[in-house]
Design a protein around this motif. Structure first.
Motif, PDB file in Angstrom:
ATOM      1  N   GLN A  10       1.042  -1.078  -0.122  1.00 32.14           N
ATOM      2  CA  GLN A  10      -0.408  -0.149   0.270  1.00 32.14           C
ATOM      3  C   GLN A  10       0.613   1.095   0.003  1.00 32.14           C
ATOM      4  OE1 GLN A  10      -1.950  -0.982   3.757  1.00 32.14           O
ATOM      5  NE2 GLN A  10      -4.411  -2.079   2.243  1.00 32.14           N
ATOM      6  N   LEU A  11       1.702   1.510   0.921  1.00 28.71           N
ATOM      7  CA  LEU A  11       2.615   2.174   0.735  1.00 28.71           C
ATOM      8  C   LEU A  11       3.369   2.527  -0.643  1.00 28.71           C
ATOM      9  CD1 LEU A  11       4.682   2.303   3.978  1.00 28.71           C
ATOM     10  CD2 LEU A  11       3.050   3.583   3.380  1.00 28.71           C
ATOM     11  N   LEU A  12       3.958   2.097  -1.184  1.00 29.02           N
ATOM     12  CA  LEU A  12       4.494   1.332  -2.874  1.00 29.02           C
ATOM     13  C   LEU A  12       3.938   2.111  -3.616  1.00 29.02           C
ATOM     14  CD1 LEU A  12       6.720  -1.150  -2.945  1.00 29.02           C
ATOM     15  CD2 LEU A  12       7.967   0.484  -2.937  1.00 29.02           C
ATOM     16  N   LEU A  15       3.258   5.856  -3.104  1.00 32.78           N
ATOM     17  CA  LEU A  15       4.317   6.535  -3.523  1.00 32.78           C
ATOM     18  C   LEU A  15       4.432   6.818  -5.091  1.00 32.78           C
ATOM     19  CD1 LEU A  15       7.551   8.004  -2.865  1.00 32.78           C
ATOM     20  CD2 LEU A  15       8.026   5.552  -3.418  1.00 32.78           C
ATOM     21  N   VAL A  16       4.153   5.355  -5.524  1.00 33.29           N
ATOM     22  CA  VAL A  16       3.828   6.074  -6.963  1.00 33.29           C
ATOM     23  C   VAL A  16       2.698   7.320  -7.695  1.00 33.29           C
ATOM     24  CG1 VAL A  16       3.076   4.324  -9.339  1.00 33.29           C
ATOM     25  CG2 VAL A  16       4.438   2.784  -7.637  1.00 33.29           C
ATOM     26  N   ILE A  17       1.708   6.626  -7.090  1.00 26.69           N
ATOM     27  CA  ILE A  17       0.773   8.004  -7.447  1.00 26.69           C
ATOM     28  C   ILE A  17       1.148   9.395  -6.340  1.00 26.69           C
ATOM     29  CG2 ILE A  17      -1.548   8.848  -6.282  1.00 26.69           C
ATOM     30  CD1 ILE A  17      -2.470   6.064  -5.937  1.00 26.69           C
ATOM     31  N   VAL A  18       1.730   9.766  -5.829  1.00 26.77           N
ATOM     32  CA  VAL A  18       2.461  10.892  -5.648  1.00 26.77           C
ATOM     33  C   VAL A  18       3.307  11.155  -6.821  1.00 26.77           C
ATOM     34  CG1 VAL A  18       4.073  12.046  -3.761  1.00 26.77           C
ATOM     35  CG2 VAL A  18       1.925  11.176  -3.127  1.00 26.77           C
ATOM     36  N   PHE A  22       2.868  14.236  -8.979  1.00 24.65           N
ATOM     37  CA  PHE A  22       4.120  15.572  -8.994  1.00 24.65           C
ATOM     38  C   PHE A  22       4.919  15.368  -9.483  1.00 24.65           C
ATOM     39  CE2 PHE A  22       1.105  15.476  -4.304  1.00 24.65           C
ATOM     40  CZ  PHE A  22       0.957  16.931  -5.384  1.00 24.65           C
ATOM     41  N   GLY A  23       5.260  14.574 -10.402  1.00 24.70           N
ATOM     42  CA  GLY A  23       6.534  14.382 -10.549  1.00 24.70           C
ATOM     43  C   GLY A  23       8.201  14.544  -9.852  1.00 24.70           C
TER      44      GLY A  23
END
Length: 79
Positions: A10-12, A15-18, A22-23
């Motif tokens: 879930q954390l990964l 992180l991918v979504i963020v 934002f880039g």
């Protein structure tokens, strides 16, 4: 074992979504801005502590009564 009910997967995903939103360049800028803000805060705290020390020293200097001590005469009769 997850952190408070959150698994590593879930954390990964978060992180991918963020990163997608934002880039990496923008995240790097946000990180450096946050780092500069923390450094500025620490510097201000050190300055505040130094000002407090200076005020305390000034207060203690003001509390000292300066004067000249002259000889004291004790009128004691020797037996």
């Amino acid at each position: 074992m997850g952190l408070g009910g959150i698994s590593i997967w879930q954390l990964l995903i978060i992180l991918v979504i963020v990163l997608l939103l934002f880039g990496t360049k923008r995240l790097k800028n946000i990180g450096s801005d946050l780092g500069n803000a923390v450094k500025g805060f620490k510097g201000a705290m050190r300055e505040g502590e130094q000002e407090d020390k200076d005020k305390l020293e000034q207060k203690s200097k003001e509390d000292v009564i300066e004067g000249e001590v002259t000889g004291r005469s004790h009128d004691k009769k020797k037996s």
